[in-house]
Design an enzyme around this catalytic site. Structure first.
Site, PDB file in Angstrom:
ATOM      1  N   ASP A 294       0.804  -1.051   0.132  1.00  0.00           N
ATOM      2  CA  ASP A 294      -0.051   0.066   0.113  1.00  0.00           C
ATOM      3  C   ASP A 294       0.779   1.210   0.009  1.00  0.00           C
ATOM      4  O   ASP A 294       1.997   1.321   0.037  1.00  0.00           O
ATOM      5  CB  ASP A 294      -0.933   0.094   1.165  1.00  0.00           C
ATOM      6  CG  ASP A 294      -2.287   0.745   0.971  1.00  0.00           C
ATOM      7  OD1 ASP A 294      -2.144   1.732  -0.090  1.00  0.00           O
ATOM      8  OD2 ASP A 294      -3.305   0.897   1.377  1.00  0.00           O
TER       9      ASP A 294
HETATM   10  C1  BGC Z   1      -5.035   3.294  -0.020  1.00  0.00           C
HETATM   11  C2  BGC Z   1      -5.093   2.301  -1.374  1.00  0.00           C
HETATM   12  C3  BGC Z   1      -5.036   3.019  -2.706  1.00  0.00           C
HETATM   13  C4  BGC Z   1      -3.769   3.731  -2.588  1.00  0.00           C
HETATM   14  C5  BGC Z   1      -3.158   4.416  -3.993  1.00  0.00           C
HETATM   15  C6  BGC Z   1      -3.742   4.164  -0.391  1.00  0.00           C
HETATM   16  O1  BGC Z   1      -3.467   5.288   0.667  1.00  0.00           O
HETATM   17  O2  BGC Z   1      -5.072   2.591   1.276  1.00  0.00           O
HETATM   18  O3  BGC Z   1      -6.398   1.673  -1.034  1.00  0.00           O
HETATM   19  O4  BGC Z   1      -5.268   2.155  -3.458  1.00  0.00           O
HETATM   20  O5  BGC Z   1      -3.666   4.594  -1.698  1.00  0.00           O
HETATM   21  O6  BGC Z   1      -4.077   5.410  -3.978  1.00  0.00           O
END
Ligand code: BGC
Length: 761
Positions: A294
């Site tokens: 993530d």
């Molecule tokens: C979120 C993810 C997301 C990623 C990219 C993160 O902060 O937890 O779900 O896909 O950002 O935007």
């Protein structure tokens, strides 16, 4: 007759041989890809390999805090040097072509980038938020909306979405409740499977399909006290029985990628967990795609306190099976040194690179790196009529009727003076939801517009009431809510007093939900409750249209208002969908995918809880599992939802009351439409394992069927139970099926139903 049988036989032989052919073709294609991947791998330098594991966001759209500033020019140099394998948040056919051509033309090996974006519930055409769509209990609906999202996203050159989010959630304080399918693993798994199929189709190389990503692995929905990014403490049985099933369903559907999670699980960050990523996902489940971290979750191993610096973080994450580093700068800056020092075996890097290249090959990017980038398609598919029609269908099918005293709903289209009240009723933005990809600001059909469209009259009157929110609203800012300025209150009340019916929109702004938006208070904020009470003082015919992304506290409303319609954040066509329900063009059939609490103090609240040692107060004393100031029951249970007609359940029959390892029980019940209009009902099957080697939930959903019934019509719903449905992961660390007695219910929700029992020999 003979001819028919022969031709059926021939057809089935052809079908079987086609299937075999397809399988052979897939495995031939797969092994051809394997050969190409190995050939490419052999040409790559170590730093080019590590580059494939490196992902950055464009700087013009950031979906998280940048850990270190890397400017756009630096990106170009890095791409040229083969040091970036993927980017997120680059959108638009022109921009994606530009960056892709740079990667293909300027880098030594010309390896195309894989371009990703959070396409969660639509790209430009917005569908209901995933929680809402789960209320339809129609996996096919979710498949279709994901399919359309893929068609739109792929046209601008995107290859990969960070969806579906399949985290089971139990705590309404968590802002990301809106992004998943609610509290139940069975329903969650069905929706997860359908969404993967929708995004990916049957062929990843098709230019209208994109790779999906099951996230956030794992247990992010169990963060302590509902506070985003917080820790998770969870027992092994709950992890396997509740959290894993939707993820496993994604693997079964052939999902291309997984994303790990920000949270720790029992003190180990998910990103550094070999148990999750290597043992379970890539080991037990045989997942052959790749895992992306993530946003900077590798970098966050430092504040978690399990790595002293980024180098140690990189070591831990690659060892644990995180293949791609999103925005962490941990791999690109440290893996080469770690390999040279003998700390990381290059075989680990090769494995991660192989996985990523394989998906790039499967997407067809090596055949044509621009195949997804189609300015013509970009112009024609976005918000096209077909997509908007599907969004409207999804909107109305996601609505849940919570209360309808004296059949106040549906409303007559003419002859009534209708007051529409509340800021949310005229909002063309709130219904778009919080993870809204490229939705155009203010592009949703508002409730006011929807009512005008549906009734064909502009004669409804609107009063906004006091402002709900104040100031700038956006993805990255904290929302400000008006708690003191009452201007507009008197006008709304006066309009309500002069009208036959009031339709009042209340609940949450979409920016109260989503990432980083946890709340300790889940009641209606600002002056909404006061507005509702003032309106109710002067008009008894009040219909509340709820717009929200999590279960909210509505006890007063449930007690004092005759009609409540749960309308979530329903996307581009929200107003039209809601109005069709309010005026009876569509008979609502959704059921809650989550228990509605009576108070925030009950959180986490879920129907498939354990009995405890003191479930009831037979003695009348205080020593039992309860609250002294609040019931422990939900306001509305999981699976609950009404219709403009009524249904009765009768004739529950089991083909046998004994189940053996190789037999099955067929469960049948008759559902009758006892009302005056046609309607749809979602019949639900629940089971309870009475005595296990560990405690078992008081009920578990094991099947559901949505049926349509004309007035007075009856249909038989039928479910099959085999030992597979009774399996669970026990304390011994194994999946068990234990002989014993089971209760079973077939009914309209998790709290009601016809009951029977059977035993497993
Ligand atoms: C979120 C993810 C997301 C990623 C990219 C993160 O902060 O937890 O779900 O896909 O950002 O935007």
């Amino acid at each position: 007759m003979h001819k028919l049988i022969i031709s059926l036989l021939v057809m089935s032989i052809i079908a079987v041989s086609c299937q075999t052919d397809n399988k052979t073709k897939t495995s031939e294609a797969d092994s051809a890809i394997d050969v190409k991947v190995e050939a490419l791998l052999a040409k790559m330098t170590l730093i080019e390999k590590i580059g494939q594991l490196n992902q950055y966001s464009s700087r013009w759209e950031m979906t998280g805090p940048a850990p270190e500033s890397v400017d756009s020019m630096a990106f170009y140099t890095m791409v040229k040097e083969g040091k970036i394998g993927s980017m997120l948040n680059v959108t638009g056919a022109k921009a994606t072509r530009n960056i892709q051509s740079w990667a293909v033309d300027s880098s030594r090996l010309g390896i195309p980038l894989i371009l990703a974006y959070d396409v969660i519930h639509g790209y430009e055409t917005m569908f209901p938020i995933p929680l809402a769509e789960a209320a339809s209990w129609e996996p096919e609906l979710a498949k279709k909306s994901s399919r359309i999202a893929a068609v739109e996203a792929s046209a601008v050159g995107l290859h990969w979405t960070f969806a579906p989010m399949v985290d089971i959630a139990r705590d309404a304080r968590w802002g990301r409740f809106m992004e998943g399918s609610g509290e139940d693993p069975y329903l969650g798994a069905k929706m997860a499977y359908a969404r993967v199929k929708g995004f990916q189709g049957d062929d990843l190389s098709d230019e209208t399909t994109i790779a999906a990503c099951a996230k956030h692995f794992a247990a992010y929905g169990f963060i302590e006290s509902g506070r985003d990014y917080n820790v998770v403490q969870i027992g092994d049985p709950t992890l396997h029985n509740i959290v894993f099933p939707p993820f496993k369903a994604c693997v079964d559907a052939g999902v291309a990628t997984f994303m790990n999670a920000f949270n720790t699980i029992n003190e180990t960050p998910a990103t550094a967990s070999s148990y999750l990523q290597r043992d379970i996902l890539k080991g037990e489940w045989g997942f052959d795609g790749f895992v992306v971290s993530d946003w900077n979750s590798i970098g966050e191993l430092l504040p978690h306190g399990v790595a002293a610096d980024k180098k140690e973080a990189a070591l831990k994450a690659i060892t644990a099976g995180s293949d791609m580093d999103m925005e962490g700068n941990a791999y690109i800056n440290n893996l080469e040194e770690l390999v040279n020092e003998g700390e990381v075996d290059v075989a680990l890097i090769d494995d991660a690179v192989r996985r990523i290249l394989t998906i790039k090959f499967k997407l067809g990017l090596f055949d044509d790196p621009y195949k997804y980038c189609n300015p013509e398609r970009e112009k024609t598919v976005m918000r096209c009529d077909e997509h908007l029609a599907a969004a409207k269908e999804a909107a109305k099918r996601s609505i849940v009727l919570l209360k309808n005293e004296n059949n106040l709903l549906p409303l007559k289209k003419d002859g009534l003076s209708i007051a529409v009240i509340g800021e949310l009723a005229e909002s063309k933005d709130v219904p778009l939801g919080s993870w809204r990809a490229k939705a155009i600001t203010n592009s949703a059909v508002s409730l006011v517009e929807g009512i005008k469209n549906t009734t064909g009259t502009s004669k409804i009157s609107f009063a906004k009431g006091p402002d709900y929110t104040v100031g700038y609203r956006s993805f990255v800012t904290e929302l400000k809510i008006n708690t003191s300025n009452r201007s507009g209150m008197a006008a709304a009340k006066s309009l309500a007093s002069k009208s036959d019916v009031v339709v009042i929109a209340l609940g949450e702004d979409c920016w109260q939900t989503g990432e980083g938006r946890s709340q300790t208070d889940i009641s209606m904020k600002g002056l909404q409750q006061e507005l509702l009470e003032e309106v109710c003082k002067v008009n008894k015919n009040v219909v509340v249209v709820l717009m929200n992304g999590r279960p909210i506290e509505i006890n007063w409303m449930a007690e004092n208002v005759p009609a409540i319609v749960e309308c979530w954040h329903l996307g581009s066509e929200a107003g039209n969908g809601i109005a069709e329900v309010l005026f009876g063009d569509y008979n609502p059939a959704g059921k809650l995918p989550v228990s509605f609490p009576k108070s925030v103090g009950q959180q986490p609240l879920y129907y498939n809880h354990f009995n405890t040692g003191r479930p009831t107060n037979g003695e009348g004393n205080v020593f039992w599992s309860h609250y002294t100031d609040e019931s422990k029951e939900p306001l509305y249970p999981f699976g609950y939802g009404l219709s403009y007609t009524t249904f009765s359940y009768s004739g529950l029959e089991l083909s046998s009351t004994e189940l053996t390892a190789d037999s099955k029980i067929v469960v049948k019940a008759t559902v009758t439409n006892t009302g005056e209009v046609a309607g749809e009902e979602i019949a639900q099957l629940y089971i309870r394992d009475l005595v296990g080697s560990i405690s078992r939930p008081v009920k578990e959903l094991k099947g559901f069927e949505k049926i349509t019934l004309e007035p007075k019509e009856s249909k038989v719903v039928s479910f099959e139970i085999t030992t597979k449905d009774l399996e669970y992961y026990g304390a011994s660390g194994e999946w068990n099926v234990e002989p014993g007695d089971f209760n079973l219910w077939v009914g309209p929700n998790s709290a009601e139903g016809l009951e029977s029992s059977f035993s497993l020999k």
